[in-house]
Design an enzyme around this catalytic site. Structure first.
Site, mmCIF file in Angstrom:
data_model
loop_
_atom_site.group_PDB
_atom_site.id
_atom_site.type_symbol
_atom_site.label_atom_id
_atom_site.label_comp_id
_atom_site.label_asym_id
_atom_site.label_seq_id
_atom_site.Cartn_x
_atom_site.Cartn_y
_atom_site.Cartn_z
ATOM 1 N N HIS A 193 0.921 -1.068 -0.004
ATOM 2 C CA HIS A 193 -0.068 -0.015 0.020
ATOM 3 C C HIS A 193 0.900 1.214 0.130
ATOM 4 O O HIS A 193 1.529 1.789 0.950
ATOM 5 C CB HIS A 193 -0.797 0.134 1.378
ATOM 6 C CG HIS A 193 -1.879 1.275 1.364
ATOM 7 N ND1 HIS A 193 -3.286 0.967 1.508
ATOM 8 C CD2 HIS A 193 -1.542 2.467 1.222
ATOM 9 C CE1 HIS A 193 -3.770 2.146 1.391
ATOM 10 N NE2 HIS A 193 -2.938 2.890 1.160
ATOM 11 N N HIS A 195 1.619 5.375 -1.742
ATOM 12 C CA HIS A 195 1.339 6.562 -2.466
ATOM 13 C C HIS A 195 2.461 7.141 -3.239
ATOM 14 O O HIS A 195 3.367 7.513 -2.363
ATOM 15 C CB HIS A 195 0.472 7.646 -1.596
ATOM 16 C CG HIS A 195 -0.580 7.135 -0.972
ATOM 17 N ND1 HIS A 195 -2.008 7.095 -1.704
ATOM 18 C CD2 HIS A 195 -0.846 6.706 0.316
ATOM 19 C CE1 HIS A 195 -2.893 6.653 -0.745
ATOM 20 N NE2 HIS A 195 -2.305 6.181 0.109
ATOM 21 N N LYS A 218 -9.285 -0.024 -6.067
ATOM 22 C CA LYS A 218 -9.288 0.677 -4.682
ATOM 23 C C LYS A 218 -10.664 1.186 -4.214
ATOM 24 O O LYS A 218 -11.115 2.118 -5.095
ATOM 25 C CB LYS A 218 -8.101 1.602 -4.305
ATOM 26 C CG LYS A 218 -7.906 2.335 -3.146
ATOM 27 C CD LYS A 218 -7.802 1.494 -2.038
ATOM 28 C CE LYS A 218 -7.900 2.076 -0.715
ATOM 29 N NZ LYS A 218 -6.822 2.835 -0.154
ATOM 30 N N HIS A 266 -10.291 1.153 2.021
ATOM 31 C CA HIS A 266 -10.276 2.259 2.792
ATOM 32 C C HIS A 266 -11.605 2.080 3.838
ATOM 33 O O HIS A 266 -12.560 2.480 3.501
ATOM 34 C CB HIS A 266 -10.153 3.625 2.135
ATOM 35 C CG HIS A 266 -9.768 4.603 3.447
ATOM 36 N ND1 HIS A 266 -8.742 5.239 3.427
ATOM 37 C CD2 HIS A 266 -10.608 4.954 4.347
ATOM 38 C CE1 HIS A 266 -8.652 6.063 4.569
ATOM 39 N NE2 HIS A 266 -9.885 6.106 4.992
ATOM 40 N N HIS A 312 -4.645 -0.662 5.861
ATOM 41 C CA HIS A 312 -3.993 0.021 6.909
ATOM 42 C C HIS A 312 -5.140 0.116 8.260
ATOM 43 O O HIS A 312 -5.644 0.947 8.547
ATOM 44 C CB HIS A 312 -3.743 1.560 6.517
ATOM 45 C CG HIS A 312 -4.837 2.340 5.501
ATOM 46 N ND1 HIS A 312 -6.286 2.180 6.000
ATOM 47 C CD2 HIS A 312 -4.770 2.814 4.586
ATOM 48 C CE1 HIS A 312 -6.614 2.832 4.712
ATOM 49 N NE2 HIS A 312 -5.703 3.443 4.093
ATOM 50 N N ASP A 362 1.546 2.466 3.151
ATOM 51 C CA ASP A 362 0.735 3.762 3.432
ATOM 52 C C ASP A 362 1.513 5.099 3.476
ATOM 53 O O ASP A 362 1.031 6.298 3.857
ATOM 54 C CB ASP A 362 -0.515 3.744 4.289
ATOM 55 C CG ASP A 362 -1.582 5.018 4.075
ATOM 56 O OD1 ASP A 362 -1.540 5.285 2.997
ATOM 57 O OD2 ASP A 362 -2.371 5.247 5.004
ATOM 58 N N ALA A 374 -3.762 14.971 5.451
ATOM 59 C CA ALA A 374 -3.854 13.474 5.863
ATOM 60 C C ALA A 374 -2.531 12.696 5.231
ATOM 61 O O ALA A 374 -2.802 12.420 4.298
ATOM 62 C CB ALA A 374 -5.110 12.700 6.267
HETATM 63 C C1 NCD Z 1 -3.600 9.140 1.894
HETATM 64 C C2 NCD Z 1 -2.792 10.342 0.901
HETATM 65 O O1 NCD Z 1 -2.330 11.449 1.560
HETATM 66 O O2 NCD Z 1 -3.146 9.833 -0.315
HETATM 67 N N1 NCD Z 1 -3.510 9.702 3.197
HETATM 68 C C3 NCD Z 1 -3.492 9.134 4.251
HETATM 69 O O3 NCD Z 1 -3.562 9.766 5.641
HETATM 70 N N2 NCD Z 1 -3.308 7.736 4.609
HETATM 71 C C4 NCD Z 1 -4.809 8.496 1.461
HETATM 72 C C5 NCD Z 1 -5.101 7.538 2.539
HETATM 73 O O4 NCD Z 1 -4.718 6.395 2.215
HETATM 74 O O5 NCD Z 1 -6.117 7.602 3.258
HETATM 75 ZN ZN ZN Z 2 -3.269 4.956 1.495
#
Ligand code: NCD
Ligand code: ZN
Length: 361
Positions: free
Chosen positions: A31, A33, A116, A153, A191, A264, A280
């Site tokens: 997982h 980004h 997702k 999620h 997560h 994450d 976030a």
């Molecule tokens: C993630 C993001 O910034 O893309 N943020 C997070 O707090 N984990 C999105 C997500 O996975 O919820």
């Molecule tokens: Zn994420």
């Protein structure tokens, strides 16, 4: 537990708890980004140095909703990969109310491995997400048939539900009906942050698994408020109380093949984290393995790290395990406080702090 940097003696065989080094089958991040453009180019090398593969989240500003967009994104990632790093991005589609079964089939043919589910409004770049899961049933049927995984999620977005309860409520309102209606669909509860989610996944049968981040294993919600508001500890799902952290550590170190590594890691420019409305996401890719090693070490469970980091994920996804290895050594080092991030700066979680383990090149 005492940390030791001495070479293991032949008289007393090293146990996982006292060994100075730890060698694992090369792990994967299930997982991640990566963002796009200059931001992606800045963070991609950190992940590619530690992990052979990563599940790349599709929540770009314009979400990845088609097979063609996923392939184009994959090409941009590979073009940004520094020469000499061996890394395979595993692509995902972003589920919307309108995802057609034909697009699911095109995605499967293009090598996309998963879809997702973001409840609309749940987190960063989720505005185009799902408003009602029943609208997605044709797509979910196509995924179940084609063997694409559903990554979830798992938080409801109802403003009447307390932020800290949204994962537990999601289990009853969404996960249980989803499992009943699609028993053969492989589902990853992403997560997870609560005892309820860990218990649910442990009892939900062979087609349900969960990823757990390093930060949810290491920190409880006090970390967000320690001595003042600390935006770099703010992610979604938000950190929970200590009893939940302990339940996550127990699940991750249990040896159960239904729990595996997903960082994450979610980079945001420092200026956007340190703002009156803070995005976030915690950026952990720089030292992800070291943070996991710290959490497993603290639990006296370093012997369980390889299964969690390197075996359970590919087994659940039906992909081969990696063949190479990575080695970590007990070698304290100070994490940098800031990194370049395109035109901006990025603050790694735990920046400026000393980590006990360090990956060896
Ligand atoms: C993630 C993001 O910034 O893309 N943020 C997070 O707090 N984990 C999105 C997500 O996975 O919820
Ligand atoms: Zn994420």
């Amino acid at each position: 537990m005492t940390a030791s940097t001495a070479a293991p003696s032949t008289a007393a065989p090293a146990t996982a708890a006292t060994a100075a080094t730890l060698t694992l089958t090369r792990p994967d991040d299930w997982h991640l980004h990566l963002r796009d453009g200059a931001a992606m180019a800045a963070v991609l090398p950190y992940t590619a140095r530690q992990f052979a593969r990563a599940i790349v989240m599709p929540n770009l500003k314009a979400p990845v909703t088609t097979a063609a967009a996923a392939l184009a994104y994959r090409d941009r990632i590979l073009a940004a990969l520094p020469v000499g790093l061996d890394f395979t991005p595993l692509m995902t589609l972003y589920l919307t109310d309108r995802l057609a079964a034909e697009e699911v089939d095109r995605a499967k043919a293009a090598g996309v491995v998963a879809v997702k589910l973001y409840p609309a409004g749940a987190t960063t770049h989720s505005d185009a997400g799902v408003t009602d899961i029943r609208k997605c049933y044709p797509a979910l049927e196509a995924m179940q048939r084609a063997g694409l995984l559903l990554l979830v999620h798992g938080e409801v977005t109802d403003p009447a539900v307390d932020l800290f309860d949204r994962e537990a409520v999601f289990i009853d309102q969404v996960m249980v009906p989803l499992r009943r209606d699609f028993p053969a669909l492989r589902v990853v509860f992403e997560h997870i942050t609560t005892r309820e989610a860990a218990q649910y996944v442990a009892g939900a049968g062979a087609h349900t698994a969960a990823t757990i981040t390093a930060h949810h294993l290491l920190f409880n919600r006090n970390a967000i408020f320690l001595g003042g508001l600390r935006p770099h500890y703010y992610c979604l799902p938000v950190l929970k109380r200590e009893s939940h952290r302990q339940a996550l550590v127990a699940a991750a170190t249990s040896g159960s093949d239904r729990f595996f590594l997903g960082t994450d890691s979610a980079p945001h420019a420092a200026a956007l984290k340190e703002a009156s409305v803070c995005g976030a996401g915690c950026f952990t890719a720089l030292s992800a393995l070291e943070l996991y090693a710290q959490a497993f070490d603290a639990a006296g469970a370093l012997d369980k790290l390889q299964g969690f980091a390197s075996h359970h994920g590919p087994d659940f996804y039906g992909l081969p395990r990696n063949t190479g290895t990575v080695t970590l050594a007990r070698q304290p080092w100070v994490l940098p406080e800031a990194l370049p991030f395109g035109e901006a700066q990025l603050r790694p979680l735990c920046g400026g702090e000393t980590l006990a383990w360090r990956q060896q090149d």
